[in-house]
Design a protein around this motif. Structure first.
Motif, PDB file in Angstrom:
ATOM      1  N   GLN A 273       0.812  -1.214   0.000  1.00 33.35           N
ATOM      2  CA  GLN A 273       0.000   0.000   0.000  1.00 33.35           C
ATOM      3  C   GLN A 273       0.847   1.266   0.000  1.00 33.35           C
ATOM      4  O   GLN A 273       0.463   2.287  -0.583  1.00 33.35           O
ATOM      5  N   LEU A 274       2.008   1.219   0.659  1.00 32.27           N
ATOM      6  CA  LEU A 274       2.859   2.403   0.792  1.00 32.27           C
ATOM      7  C   LEU A 274       3.882   2.520  -0.326  1.00 32.27           C
ATOM      8  O   LEU A 274       4.509   3.576  -0.475  1.00 32.27           O
ATOM      9  N   GLY A 275       4.099   1.448  -1.085  1.00 33.99           N
ATOM     10  CA  GLY A 275       5.111   1.484  -2.113  1.00 33.99           C
ATOM     11  C   GLY A 275       6.518   1.458  -1.560  1.00 33.99           C
ATOM     12  O   GLY A 275       7.450   2.018  -2.139  1.00 33.99           O
ATOM     13  N   ILE A 276       6.691   0.802  -0.397  1.00 33.81           N
ATOM     14  CA  ILE A 276       7.988   0.704   0.266  1.00 33.81           C
ATOM     15  C   ILE A 276       8.314  -0.775   0.441  1.00 33.81           C
ATOM     16  O   ILE A 276       7.434  -1.570   0.799  1.00 33.81           O
ATOM     17  N   ALA A 277       9.550  -1.148   0.224  1.00 37.29           N
ATOM     18  CA  ALA A 277       9.947  -2.540   0.424  1.00 37.29           C
ATOM     19  C   ALA A 277       9.755  -2.942   1.877  1.00 37.29           C
ATOM     20  O   ALA A 277       9.997  -2.142   2.799  1.00 37.29           O
ATOM     21  N   GLY A 278       9.321  -4.163   2.116  1.00 36.50           N
ATOM     22  CA  GLY A 278       9.036  -4.629   3.470  1.00 36.50           C
ATOM     23  C   GLY A 278      10.256  -4.654   4.371  1.00 36.50           C
ATOM     24  O   GLY A 278      10.128  -4.580   5.590  1.00 36.50           O
ATOM     25  N   ASP A 279      11.470  -4.760   3.795  1.00 33.25           N
ATOM     26  CA  ASP A 279      12.674  -4.806   4.619  1.00 33.25           C
ATOM     27  C   ASP A 279      13.359  -3.442   4.719  1.00 33.25           C
ATOM     28  O   ASP A 279      14.537  -3.346   5.071  1.00 33.25           O
ATOM     29  N   THR A 280      12.621  -2.367   4.417  1.00 34.63           N
ATOM     30  CA  THR A 280      13.172  -1.017   4.534  1.00 34.63           C
ATOM     31  C   THR A 280      13.352  -0.653   6.001  1.00 34.63           C
ATOM     32  O   THR A 280      12.426  -0.804   6.814  1.00 34.63           O
ATOM     33  N   ALA A 281      14.547  -0.161   6.361  1.00 37.07           N
ATOM     34  CA  ALA A 281      14.795   0.314   7.726  1.00 37.07           C
ATOM     35  C   ALA A 281      14.156   1.693   7.893  1.00 37.07           C
ATOM     36  O   ALA A 281      14.350   2.581   7.055  1.00 37.07           O
ATOM     37  N   THR A 282      13.384   1.858   8.955  1.00 39.03           N
ATOM     38  CA  THR A 282      12.671   3.120   9.172  1.00 39.03           C
ATOM     39  C   THR A 282      12.744   3.529  10.642  1.00 39.03           C
ATOM     40  O   THR A 282      13.058   2.714  11.514  1.00 39.03           O
ATOM     41  N   THR A 283      12.415   4.777  10.894  1.00 42.59           N
ATOM     42  CA  THR A 283      12.284   5.299  12.250  1.00 42.59           C
ATOM     43  C   THR A 283      11.011   6.125  12.337  1.00 42.59           C
ATOM     44  O   THR A 283      10.728   6.915  11.433  1.00 42.59           O
ATOM     45  N   VAL A 284      10.252   5.939  13.412  1.00 44.28           N
ATOM     46  CA  VAL A 284       9.029   6.702  13.643  1.00 44.28           C
ATOM     47  C   VAL A 284       9.341   7.893  14.539  1.00 44.28           C
ATOM     48  O   VAL A 284      10.003   7.749  15.568  1.00 44.28           O
ATOM     49  N   VAL A 285       8.859   9.069  14.140  1.00 50.69           N
ATOM     50  CA  VAL A 285       8.957  10.267  14.971  1.00 50.69           C
ATOM     51  C   VAL A 285       7.535  10.730  15.267  1.00 50.69           C
ATOM     52  O   VAL A 285       6.732  10.916  14.344  1.00 50.69           O
ATOM     53  N   ALA A 286       7.220  10.890  16.543  1.00 47.16           N
ATOM     54  CA  ALA A 286       5.883  11.327  16.958  1.00 47.16           C
ATOM     55  C   ALA A 286       5.948  12.771  17.426  1.00 47.16           C
ATOM     56  O   ALA A 286       6.841  13.145  18.193  1.00 47.16           O
ATOM     57  N   PHE A 287       4.997  13.585  16.975  1.00 48.42           N
ATOM     58  CA  PHE A 287       4.938  14.994  17.349  1.00 48.42           C
ATOM     59  C   PHE A 287       3.635  15.272  18.094  1.00 48.42           C
ATOM     60  O   PHE A 287       2.577  14.772  17.714  1.00 48.42           O
ATOM     61  N   ALA A 288       3.740  16.092  19.146  1.00 50.03           N
ATOM     62  CA  ALA A 288       2.556  16.502  19.897  1.00 50.03           C
ATOM     63  C   ALA A 288       2.717  17.955  20.289  1.00 50.03           C
ATOM     64  O   ALA A 288       3.838  18.434  20.501  1.00 50.03           O
ATOM     65  N   GLN A 289       1.604  18.648  20.395  1.00 48.80           N
ATOM     66  CA  GLN A 289       1.657  20.029  20.865  1.00 48.80           C
ATOM     67  C   GLN A 289       1.988  20.044  22.346  1.00 48.80           C
ATOM     68  O   GLN A 289       1.417  19.292  23.139  1.00 48.80           O
TER      69      GLN A 289
END
Length: 548
Positions: A315-331
């Motif tokens: 769905q995202l068009g990204i390879a399943g073994d792509t290394a990623t990092t999540v960044v969460a933002f809040a007010q």
């Protein structure tokens, strides 16, 4: 499948106008169009009234919901569970069941629907269920007499819609997105506009005025239309309302109360128009950038762990073994402007994501904004992500006046690990929110101790099944007698039993603190010479402080 009898649903006369305030299946199909919704069968006719939609797991029983629309998420149209769900929907007096065909044969499902007396609706395989849910919510809200006024307007044609609303409300109209961008405006010749409106039309953006932030806050927080009395004689008064699909803020409608002045029914007409506008904005946004919308929905599902990494990759068009990092933002101050602020943050984070990497994405869910960043595994990767978050926080503060905090999750070696990265980022954010001295951006390494203590608090690690101990009695004593024994003991333990720095922290004399510690040991039978007792006492006091 055996026939399931049920009382016939309420059906309107096809030849008569629908003034019941409800939405028929026929009207829903007309609103959404054949690209979104197809009717496989409608045994009770297309003029059956439909109620609220219900998301259904094929492993769960169908809940009661008369006239409801069952969204068969994950169901296979030929599976036994799905066919049984259709029968249950008929027995529960649902009006329709929605399914994705996924290349399967719908003959058995159609036969089951006819037997159960419910309509069988089919949507595209690649359409997110959340998107459909929002569209149906908007369509069923946009019902009643006001909707009939707008039926001739093509879905997503915002300029004709603005003129239709202006005619109904009685004043010049602008349709804006949550950021104040002018999406469309009316141009009826007999309705005058002022300089603010003129500048907004020419620049396609609401002019920057000192009162903008307060005015937008009032509109977004209000349950209905808001009246603005403008003291400047060069500008006319205004009426505004937020446009929503369920809880989702889509935009704002503004009406001028000038020449001619608005009549008594203007507020009600504008409120009804907002319901119609919600559907148009959803369709217009989907048409402008359908891929971005779909990817945002897919990312939200991945963050929540609702889909597998393999499904998300497609769905995202990204390879399943792509290394990623999540960044969460809040007010940092979420009460400041939850609707408009969130939209501004998403907009700016999206720009930074595009600059970071072509496959970087952002979305909003649960009141937070998340960025998913493809990352490398070299030693400098974490520092680059921190810099990304710092740049976003600085830019949002400078351009939108919103203070942010950012939590950085643990790196994920593949997409299946992204939900864990999201949970870590959330924990970092909670740790930052609970510490007034905390930085605006942090990784889990920066706040590891506080995150660990919060985890212990959430899991109830300190709540052992024992009678109340010394610490519990100290806390209760403070509440009953307005003493500060717990605070004093915690400061003393924080200072490793050194009275001078602990007393300075409490702003008392060191002898006063020593006296309190002796009294604590005497009153509550607390042996501070025992290392295990000191550890447990400190831990319980710290957990109590964090939880409180």
């Amino acid at each position: 499948m055996p026939s399931t009898s049920r009382p016939a649903p309420q059906v309107t006369d096809a030849s008569a106008p629908d003034d019941s305030g409800g939405t028929t299946l026929r009207r829903l199909r007309e609103h959404l169009g054949p690209l979104v919704l197809q009717i496989e069968c409608a045994p009770q006719s297309e003029d059956v009234l439909i109620g609220r939609q219900v998301i259904h797991d094929p492993c769960e029983p169908v809940p009661a919901q008369a006239d409801g629309v069952l969204l068969a998420v994950g169901g296979s149209p030929g599976g036994a569970d799905f066919l049984a769900a259709i029968g249950q929907a008929g027995a529960a007096r649902y009006s329709a069941v929605v399914v994705k065909a996924r290349g399967g044969d719908l003959a058995a499902a159609s036969a089951a629907a006819r037997s159960a007396g419910v309509a069988l609706l089919v949507i595209p395989d690649d359409m997110p269920w959340r998107h459909l849910d929002a569209l149906v919510t908007a369509a069923t809200s946009a019902s009643g007499p006001a909707q009939d006024t707008y039926t001739s307007i093509g879905m997503g044609d915002l300029f004709p819609l603005a003129n239709a609303i202006a005619y109904q409300v009685g004043g010049a109209i602008t349709i804006e997105d949550p950021l104040g961008h002018v999406l469309a405006y009316s141009n009826l010749p007999h309705q005058e506009i002022d300089e603010i409106r003129r500048q907004g039309i020419l620049g396609r953006q609401t002019p920057d005025r000192p009162t903008n932030l307060d005015e937008y806050q009032r509109v977004i927080r209000a349950d209905g239309p808001v009246v603005f009395d403008i003291p400047d004689t060069k500008h006319v008064n205004r009426l505004a309302v937020a446009v929503r699909a369920g809880p989702q803020l889509l935009g704002l409608l503004w009406a001028l109360d000038g020449n001619p002045p608005l009549g008594e029914g203007a507020e009600a007409a504008l409120e009804e128009a907002a319901k119609v506008t919600a559907l148009h904005l959803l369709r217009a946004r989907s048409h402008r950038d359908p891929d971005r919308w779909s990817r945002g929905e897919a990312l939200a599902s991945l963050l929540e762990g609702a889909v597998s990494g393999r499904t998300a990759a497609a769905q995202l068009g990204i390879a399943g073994d792509t290394a990623t990092t999540v960044v969460a933002f809040a007010q940092a101050a979420p009460e400041e402007m939850p609707g408009l602020g969130g939209a501004r943050i998403v907009d700016l984070v999206g720009l930074y994501c595009e600059a970071w990497h072509p496959q970087a994405l952002c979305t909003t869910t649960g009141g937070l904004v998340y960025a998913l960043l493809p990352t490398r595994t070299d030693p400098g990767a974490e520092r680059r992500v921190v810099k990304f978050a710092e740049n976003v926080v600085t830019t949002v503060q400078r351009s939108a006046g919103l203070a942010l905090q950012a939590g950085i999750g643990v790196p994920a070696a593949q997409l299946d690990e992204v939900p864990n990265g999201r949970r870590t980022a959330d924990r970092v954010l909670r740790a930052l929110a609970g510490d007034p001295q905390a930085p605006t951006v942090a990784t889990v390494s920066d706040v590891r101790s506080r995150v660990t203590l919060m985890e212990l608090t959430e899991r109830g690690a300190a709540a052992v099944d024992l009678p109340p101990g010394p610490v519990q009695r100290i806390i209760e004593h403070d509440v009953e007698h307005s003493t500060t024994y717990a605070q004093s003991l915690l400061a003393y333990l924080d200072a490793f039993g050194e009275a001078i720095p602990a007393a300075a922290r409490l702003a008392v004399h060191e002898n006063t603190l020593r006296y309190r510690i002796r009294r604590i040991q005497e009153l509550f039978d607390l042996d501070l010479d025992d290392p295990d007792t000191r550890l447990v006492a400190w831990l319980q006091l710290r957990l109590h402080q964090i939880a409180g």
